[in-house]
Design an enzyme around this catalytic site. Structure first.
Site, PDB file in Angstrom:
ATOM      1  N   SER A 125       0.814  -1.214   0.000  1.00  0.00           N
ATOM      2  CA  SER A 125       0.000   0.000   0.000  1.00  0.00           C
ATOM      3  C   SER A 125       0.846   1.261   0.000  1.00  0.00           C
ATOM      4  CB  SER A 125      -0.900  -0.019   1.243  1.00  0.00           C
ATOM      5  OG  SER A 125      -1.342   1.276   1.572  1.00  0.00           O
ATOM      6  N   GLY A 126       0.443   2.245  -0.785  1.00  0.00           N
ATOM      7  CA  GLY A 126       1.088   3.546  -0.753  1.00  0.00           C
ATOM      8  C   GLY A 126       0.825   4.266   0.561  1.00  0.00           C
ATOM      9  N   CYS A 229      -5.952  10.116   0.251  1.00  0.00           N
ATOM     10  CA  CYS A 229      -6.443   8.755   0.445  1.00  0.00           C
ATOM     11  C   CYS A 229      -7.913   8.726   0.047  1.00  0.00           C
ATOM     12  CB  CYS A 229      -6.275   8.347   1.915  1.00  0.00           C
ATOM     13  SG  CYS A 229      -7.184   6.851   2.360  1.00  0.00           S
ATOM     14  N   HIS A 231     -10.364   7.626   1.306  1.00  0.00           N
ATOM     15  CA  HIS A 231     -11.318   7.767   2.409  1.00  0.00           C
ATOM     16  C   HIS A 231     -11.096   9.062   3.185  1.00  0.00           C
ATOM     17  CE1 HIS A 231     -11.298   3.296   1.699  1.00  0.00           C
ATOM     18  NE2 HIS A 231     -12.520   3.667   1.425  1.00  0.00           N
ATOM     19  N   LEU A 450     -11.180  -3.854   0.888  1.00  0.00           N
ATOM     20  CA  LEU A 450     -11.830  -4.202   2.151  1.00  0.00           C
ATOM     21  C   LEU A 450     -11.196  -3.330   3.235  1.00  0.00           C
ATOM     22  CD1 LEU A 450     -11.458  -8.025   1.505  1.00  0.00           C
ATOM     23  CD2 LEU A 450     -13.585  -6.734   1.241  1.00  0.00           C
ATOM     24  N   PRO A 452      -9.817  -0.951   6.182  1.00  0.00           N
ATOM     25  CA  PRO A 452      -9.916  -0.748   7.629  1.00  0.00           C
ATOM     26  C   PRO A 452     -10.504   0.619   7.987  1.00  0.00           C
ATOM     27  CG  PRO A 452      -7.718  -1.501   7.001  1.00  0.00           C
ATOM     28  CD  PRO A 452      -8.424  -1.098   5.751  1.00  0.00           C
ATOM     29  N   SER A 453     -10.673   1.498   6.997  1.00  0.00           N
ATOM     30  CA  SER A 453     -11.326   2.784   7.256  1.00  0.00           C
ATOM     31  C   SER A 453     -12.822   2.599   7.512  1.00  0.00           C
ATOM     32  CB  SER A 453     -11.129   3.727   6.071  1.00  0.00           C
ATOM     33  OG  SER A 453      -9.785   4.118   5.948  1.00  0.00           O
TER      34      SER A 453
END
Length: 565
Positions: A125-126, A229, A231, A450, A452-453
């Site tokens: 992940s970035g 991001c 989110h 999926l 975690p946010s």
């Protein structure tokens, strides 16, 4: 000895080039048949791997930009990993079962993931790189995509080299001890953010990823400098055409390199509220304006306020007030408000008819205005999308599922997978997206974050639905699924638990929370020296020193403490 270059022209096309040492398969001063090389590229593109991929460039475009070093001489390991990933995706898509994985942040997590037979790929992940490891600057930060563009490729390289090390260790153990071979060579899918620059930067970034071991990357349709991001708020989209060019540039770069790495086109348009430009007519239906065309623009009001020297908090209040007093609407919404219900109904009907006749999903603002004039010649729709532009010049954008679907339909032919970034884990939303995409492109593999946010316990799932969610998504074609920041959260929670208890319970905490769990769960990190490959290095030293290294082996004798286990 000097090289000689001879170019023979037949009509207007270059047919043959004689170059000393063109390829290891060529003899000295042999002649390279350019048309033969073009045919090889053409045949390659016709293979099963690229059956659903569209290109705007020709095989000759690739051959003439490769240089004199034969493509047979430059084999990239990531391309082999990409072939493996492609085959996994094809198999799982046919069976409608997930290829699901967890984001890893280091070689430790990669090795543990690899020992799980039903997890067959790895993700980098970035966001995780931005917050935990930024190579050249060591400046960790939120995921604004403002770290050096080689950050994620370097993390990929770190993990890929670790994969190869542990693969060699496992291969040796299989030969010498008849142990089952662990597949440490899980294909790596990596985060390329928004490409970190213009098209030449995108190509350099794609090249780095292929060189450093990524089997696939995903590119999102956000603006360099306006990246957030998915989110977070404040994300700025680029025009559809801008992101399409990024996908094309990546494919060209990889074609020049002769690799089969996979492109994932991600759209953040479901959640975004801003777009950098109105230049692409495919975006026009989603750009918002105001109906009071006589009102001063927000940027005019902003300049006036700056002259008066208002405070930051006052400026913020004035901004909120401006947008509350000037309702944001799309052109279609402005038409609905300003025309009668019957005229609006006729407008929407004519709009659909025109789309069908033009054989495209979208209409430009100019075409929509002309339709209104045809239906109600004496009416003028008050609408101005420049007035509410932000201080940076960004346009207001009505994000949502329709925008995400429209963009994805444009990106699909030029990519290998499509990623829908969402606000919540919503199976019905995913089904709607899948049906629209697969109606046009039935073989498209979809990707789901999926995240975690999401507060998963507050999304209406019972235990059964929560457990089946991944498999239910796969039935809709969302084959690649990932918990992007799983490694980050596990790293934090496990060390937090140990730290809390260690401060008062000392070694009792370490033994109960770490060592005993490693033994119970058969975690190979219990014997971390062996895990690191000490026995593998010992085996090499035996060969190097012709068997005379028994006294200096690292895993022999009383000094080797892991013999206690």
């Amino acid at each position: 000895m000097s090289q000689t270059l001879t170019i023979c022209k037949c009509s207007t096309s270059v047919t043959k080039i004689s170059r000393f040492y063109y390829s290891t398969r060529q003899t000295m001063n042999s002649t390279l048949d350019i048309q033969s090389e073009v045919q090889k590229v053409q045949n390659w593109w016709r293979s099963e791997r690229f059956k659903n991929v569209k290109r705007i460039h020709s095989p000759m475009d690739i051959v003439k930009h490769r240089g004199s070093l034969g493509i047979e001489d430059t084999k990239y390991p990531s391309s082999y990993q990409a072939t493996k990933l492609f085959q996994l995706l094809e198999e799982n898509f046919k069976k409608k079962i997930p290829l699901h994985t967890l984001g890893v942040i280091d070689p430790v997590q990669m090795t543990q993931l690899s020992r799980c037979n039903n997890i067959k790929v790895a993700y980098v992940s970035g966001w995780a790189c931005s917050s935990t490891m930024v190579g050249s600057t060591n400046e960790v930060s939120p995921d604004f995509g403002d770290y050096p563009y080689d950050t994620v490729p370097n993390q990929v390289e770190r993990i890929f080299k670790a994969q190869k090390m542990h693969d060699r260790k496992a291969f040796l153990q299989t030969i010498e001890n008849k142990e089952p071979l662990v597949d440490y060579m899980k294909p790596i899918i990596a985060d390329a953010d928004m490409g970190h620059g213009g098209l030449t930067t995108v190509m350099k970034l794609a090249k780095l990823f292929a060189e450093k071991g990524a089997a696939a990357i995903h590119l999102e349709d956000q603006l360099v400098g306006g990246k957030r991001c998915g989110h977070l708020g404040g994300a700025v989209l680029v025009p559809t055409s801008t992101h399409l060019n990024r996908l094309i540039a990546t494919r060209i770069q990889w074609d020049i390199m002769g690799v089969e790495n996979l492109i994932i086109a991600r759209t953040d348009s479901c959640n975004s509220k801003l777009i950098s430009s109105s230049c692409d007519p495919r975006d026009h239906e989603f750009i918002q304006g105001v109906m009071d065309v006589s009102t001063p623009s927000w940027t005019e009001r902003l300049a006036e306020l700056e002259q008066t020297g208002v405070s930051n908090s006052e400026m913020s209040d004035h901004e909120i007030e401006w947008y509350e007093n000037n309702k944001l609407v799309t052109f279609d919404e402005a038409v609905q408000i300003q025309l009668s219900s019957e005229d609006y109904k006729n407008y929407m009907k004519s709009k659909q008819q025109l789309r069908v006749s033009l054989k495209r999903e979208y209409l430009s603002l100019r075409e929509m205005k002309q339709l209104v004039q045809q239906i109600v010649p004496n009416e003028i729709i008050n609408f101005d999308w420049d007035l509410p532009r932000s201080s940076e010049g960004y346009y207001m954008f009505k994000g949502g599922m329709e925008a995400a679907i429209r963009r994805s339909l444009v990106f699909t032919p030029y990519s290998d997978m499509i990623w829908l970034e969402t606000k919540t884990p919503n199976l019905e939303q995913a089904k709607d997206f899948s049906q629209r995409i697969h109606k046009e492109y039935p073989d498209t593999k979809l990707v789901y974050n999926l995240s975690p946010s999401f507060n998963w316990t507050k999304q209406g799932f019972n235990e059964t639905k929560l457990k089946s969610f991944i498999w239910d998504l796969a039935k809709e074609g969302f084959i690649l699924q990932l918990v992007s920041l799983a490694g980050l959260h596990v790293d934090g929670i496990s060390f937090w638990e140990l730290s809390q208890k260690f401060q008062t319970e000392g070694m009792s905490a370490y033994v109960s929370l770490v060592q005993q769990k490693e033994q119970q769960l058969n975690c190979d990190l219990l014997t971390h020296q062996r895990w690191s490959g000490a026995e593998y290095v010992d085996s090499i030293m035996k060969v190097v020193q012709n068997g005379s290294s028994s006294k200096t082996l690292s895993t022999a004798g009383e000094s080797f403490t892991e013999s206690q286990f």
